[in-house]
Write a protein that holds these residues in place. Structure first.
Motif, mmCIF file in Angstrom:
data_model
loop_
_atom_site.group_PDB
_atom_site.id
_atom_site.type_symbol
_atom_site.label_atom_id
_atom_site.label_comp_id
_atom_site.label_asym_id
_atom_site.label_seq_id
_atom_site.Cartn_x
_atom_site.Cartn_y
_atom_site.Cartn_z
ATOM 1 N N THR A 47 -59.849 -70.319 28.352
ATOM 2 C CA THR A 47 -59.582 -69.245 28.459
ATOM 3 C C THR A 47 -58.504 -68.892 29.604
ATOM 4 N N ASP A 48 -58.591 -69.367 30.492
ATOM 5 C CA ASP A 48 -57.403 -69.233 31.337
ATOM 6 C C ASP A 48 -56.019 -69.760 31.042
ATOM 7 N N ALA A 49 -56.285 -70.847 30.137
ATOM 8 C CA ALA A 49 -54.931 -71.377 29.803
ATOM 9 C C ALA A 49 -54.336 -70.646 28.734
ATOM 10 N N GLN A 50 -54.956 -69.702 28.112
ATOM 11 C CA GLN A 50 -54.643 -69.033 26.953
ATOM 12 C C GLN A 50 -53.865 -67.765 27.806
ATOM 13 N N LEU A 51 -54.536 -67.288 28.740
ATOM 14 C CA LEU A 51 -54.051 -66.296 29.539
ATOM 15 C C LEU A 51 -52.562 -66.649 30.295
ATOM 16 N N ALA A 52 -52.703 -67.997 30.910
ATOM 17 C CA ALA A 52 -51.523 -68.559 31.439
ATOM 18 C C ALA A 52 -50.243 -68.570 30.665
ATOM 19 N N ILE A 53 -50.456 -68.894 29.161
ATOM 20 C CA ILE A 53 -49.554 -68.959 28.109
ATOM 21 C C ILE A 53 -48.753 -67.337 28.265
ATOM 22 N N ASP A 54 -49.742 -66.253 27.971
ATOM 23 C CA ASP A 54 -49.555 -64.968 27.963
ATOM 24 C C ASP A 54 -48.528 -64.644 29.409
ATOM 25 N N ARG A 55 -48.725 -64.974 30.439
ATOM 26 C CA ARG A 55 -48.009 -64.820 31.510
ATOM 27 C C ARG A 55 -46.881 -65.551 31.537
ATOM 28 N N LEU A 56 -46.778 -66.755 31.205
ATOM 29 C CA LEU A 56 -45.230 -67.459 31.074
ATOM 30 C C LEU A 56 -44.247 -66.870 29.958
ATOM 31 N N THR A 57 -44.902 -66.414 28.844
ATOM 32 C CA THR A 57 -44.008 -65.958 27.955
ATOM 33 C C THR A 57 -43.619 -64.530 28.018
ATOM 34 N N ALA A 58 -44.214 -63.832 29.007
ATOM 35 C CA ALA A 58 -43.961 -62.478 29.426
ATOM 36 C C ALA A 58 -42.627 -62.270 30.201
ATOM 37 N N VAL A 59 -42.084 -63.374 30.925
ATOM 38 C CA VAL A 59 -41.232 -63.232 31.732
ATOM 39 C C VAL A 59 -40.151 -64.127 31.486
ATOM 40 N N THR A 60 -39.972 -64.630 30.141
ATOM 41 C CA THR A 60 -38.812 -65.486 30.024
ATOM 42 C C THR A 60 -38.677 -65.637 28.554
ATOM 43 N N ASP A 61 -37.472 -66.241 27.989
ATOM 44 C CA ASP A 61 -37.286 -66.572 26.503
ATOM 45 C C ASP A 61 -37.426 -68.085 26.374
ATOM 46 N N ARG A 62 -37.561 -68.930 27.404
ATOM 47 C CA ARG A 62 -37.562 -70.249 27.490
ATOM 48 C C ARG A 62 -38.556 -71.017 28.386
ATOM 49 N N VAL A 63 -39.566 -71.609 27.886
ATOM 50 C CA VAL A 63 -40.482 -72.395 28.449
ATOM 51 C C VAL A 63 -40.269 -74.064 28.577
ATOM 52 N N LEU A 64 -40.103 -74.543 29.513
ATOM 53 C CA LEU A 64 -40.348 -76.043 29.545
ATOM 54 C C LEU A 64 -41.788 -76.341 29.945
ATOM 55 N N PHE A 65 -42.536 -77.128 29.012
ATOM 56 C CA PHE A 65 -43.848 -77.325 29.005
ATOM 57 C C PHE A 65 -44.287 -78.572 28.895
ATOM 58 N N SER A 66 -45.334 -79.292 29.815
ATOM 59 C CA SER A 66 -45.651 -80.519 29.675
ATOM 60 C C SER A 66 -47.268 -80.220 30.012
ATOM 61 N N SER A 67 -48.093 -80.848 29.248
ATOM 62 C CA SER A 67 -49.609 -81.092 29.527
ATOM 63 C C SER A 67 -50.189 -82.407 28.892
ATOM 64 N N SER A 68 -50.833 -83.393 29.799
ATOM 65 C CA SER A 68 -51.222 -84.464 29.389
ATOM 66 C C SER A 68 -52.339 -84.257 28.219
ATOM 67 N N PRO A 69 -51.695 -85.154 27.195
ATOM 68 C CA PRO A 69 -52.689 -84.819 25.887
ATOM 69 C C PRO A 69 -54.166 -85.896 26.099
ATOM 70 N N ASP A 70 -54.159 -86.632 27.200
ATOM 71 C CA ASP A 70 -55.432 -87.311 27.277
ATOM 72 C C ASP A 70 -55.803 -87.267 28.818
ATOM 73 N N PRO A 71 -57.074 -87.261 29.274
ATOM 74 C CA PRO A 71 -57.793 -87.482 30.573
ATOM 75 C C PRO A 71 -57.269 -88.453 31.345
ATOM 76 N N HIS A 72 -56.907 -89.653 30.899
ATOM 77 C CA HIS A 72 -56.415 -90.805 31.596
ATOM 78 C C HIS A 72 -57.406 -90.966 32.935
#
Length: 349
Positions: free
Chosen positions: A124-149
């Motif tokens: 839930t918080d991750a979705q809200l964070a995406i809202d916050r990121l995209t509200a203040v810019t037109d370009r986001v450099l994003f990286s999120s590990s696809p594996d727990p490792h």
């Protein structure tokens, strides 16, 4: 099953001392390895986007912020870890603030970076964070590990296509012409754009075709190398003339075997990238179509409201004129008497 996100306590001194930071010295600006790494990242970002302002969400001790600032970029950072901000280098500490990625962000930025952050947050918080990121810019450099490792704080790992779809819901799409795999293999730039299905397919197919061609070439090279190894083994089994020939053949076998291993690794990597691109496309296109349908509905609704607004303005103008007539002062009595007298004189003249 839902997971609770991590907190500042989970990202204290122990977190920054753990081997998940590659065990390459002290994670600080004073460490040559980390300083060189973030300077190279800053070089890449400046070369690709020439940003005047950058916000690093999940900045840790602010190494990327410092690398950008050194090169003249107005950079700042946010991080949930009080320890990270407190132990940042003195030169950059005043550019950092303790804050969650879910909090509203002030200002506007040419680029927002969010590197290995959202996998630490609840879904839930991750979705809200995406809202916050995209509200203040037109370009986001994003990286999120696809594996727990094996990382305990990775409570919300998702495949790359899932993040791509969620950014697409906000009107942000992958820049297929920018390679930032130097940061992580899954690093991507999402950029705001009103893209048609034609343009989305063109971009992904262009990338897919390149990867597919390279994949086929690597497979062919792998097969050729494997055949060469088998041929050399047969020659060894036949019994070469002398020890010198044996050593030469063994060296050739070792060389081809190394080529086979390298080619195999390349094939595996290309197949993974190929799969990611196909999954991205299959997920993003339906989201794009939904967005287009929504735009159509909203456009029609806007036209209806515009027509209603014009009608309301016309009625308001008519009512205003009526009110003005009703509020007009009555003609003075003396003036009325004079007009009546003139009419009587003209009548009996």
């Amino acid at each position: 099953m839902t997971h609770e996100g991590t907190t500042s306590v989970d990202h204290g001194r122990g977190y920054y001392d753990q081997a998940h930071l590659d065990g390459r010295g002290d994670y600080s600006w004073d460490d040559e390895h980390w300083r060189d790494f973030f300077m190279s990242v800053a070089d890449r970002l400046i070369g690709a986007f020439a940003p005047a302002s950058v916000l690093d969400v999940g900045c840790g001790r602010g190494l990327l912020v410092q690398a950008l600032t050194v090169q003249g970029v107005d950079a700042s950072g946010l991080d949930i870890s009080e320890h990270a901000v407190a132990t940042a280098h003195a030169d950059v500490r005043d550019r950092l603030a303790v804050a969650s990625a879910t909090a509203p962000i002030e200002g506007r930025y040419d680029l927002v970076t969010c590197i290995e952050v959202l996998e630490h947050m609840s879904a839930t918080d991750a979705q809200l964070a995406i809202d916050r990121l995209t509200a203040v810019t037109d370009r986001v450099l994003f990286s999120s590990s696809p594996d727990p490792h094996g990382e305990p704080t990775h409570v919300n790992t998702q495949p790359g296509e899932a993040w791509a779809a969620w950014f697409a819901e906000r009107g942000f799409f992958r820049r297929t012409d920018v390679d930032l795999s130097m940061i992580t293999p899954w690093a991507v730039v999402f950029e705001r754009g009103e893209l048609t299905p034609h343009e989305i397919v063109r971009r992904y197919e262009q990338q897919y075709a390149r990867v597919r061609t390279e994949l086929l070439d690597k497979r062919r090279a792998l097969l050729d190398a494997d055949r060469a190894v088998n041929s050399l083994r047969e020659r060894l089994d036949e019994g070469p003339a002398d020890a010198e020939e044996v050593e030469r053949l063994r060296a050739e076998v070792a060389q081809h075997r190394h080529a086979v291993l390298v080619s195999r690794d390349h094939v595996i990597g290309l197949e993974a990238e190929n799969g990611r691109l196909q999954r991205d496309l299959s997920v993003v296109l339906p989201e794009l179509r939904k967005l287009q349908r929504r735009v159509t509905v909203l456009t029609k609704r806007r036209e209806e409201l515009t027509a209603k607004l014009q009608d309301t303005r016309q009625r308001l103008e008519r009512n205003r004129k009526r009110v003005a007539q009703l509020e007009a002062p009555p003609a003075p009595q003396a003036s009325l008497t004079r007009r009546v007298a003139r009419r009587v004189r003209r009548t009996f003249a």
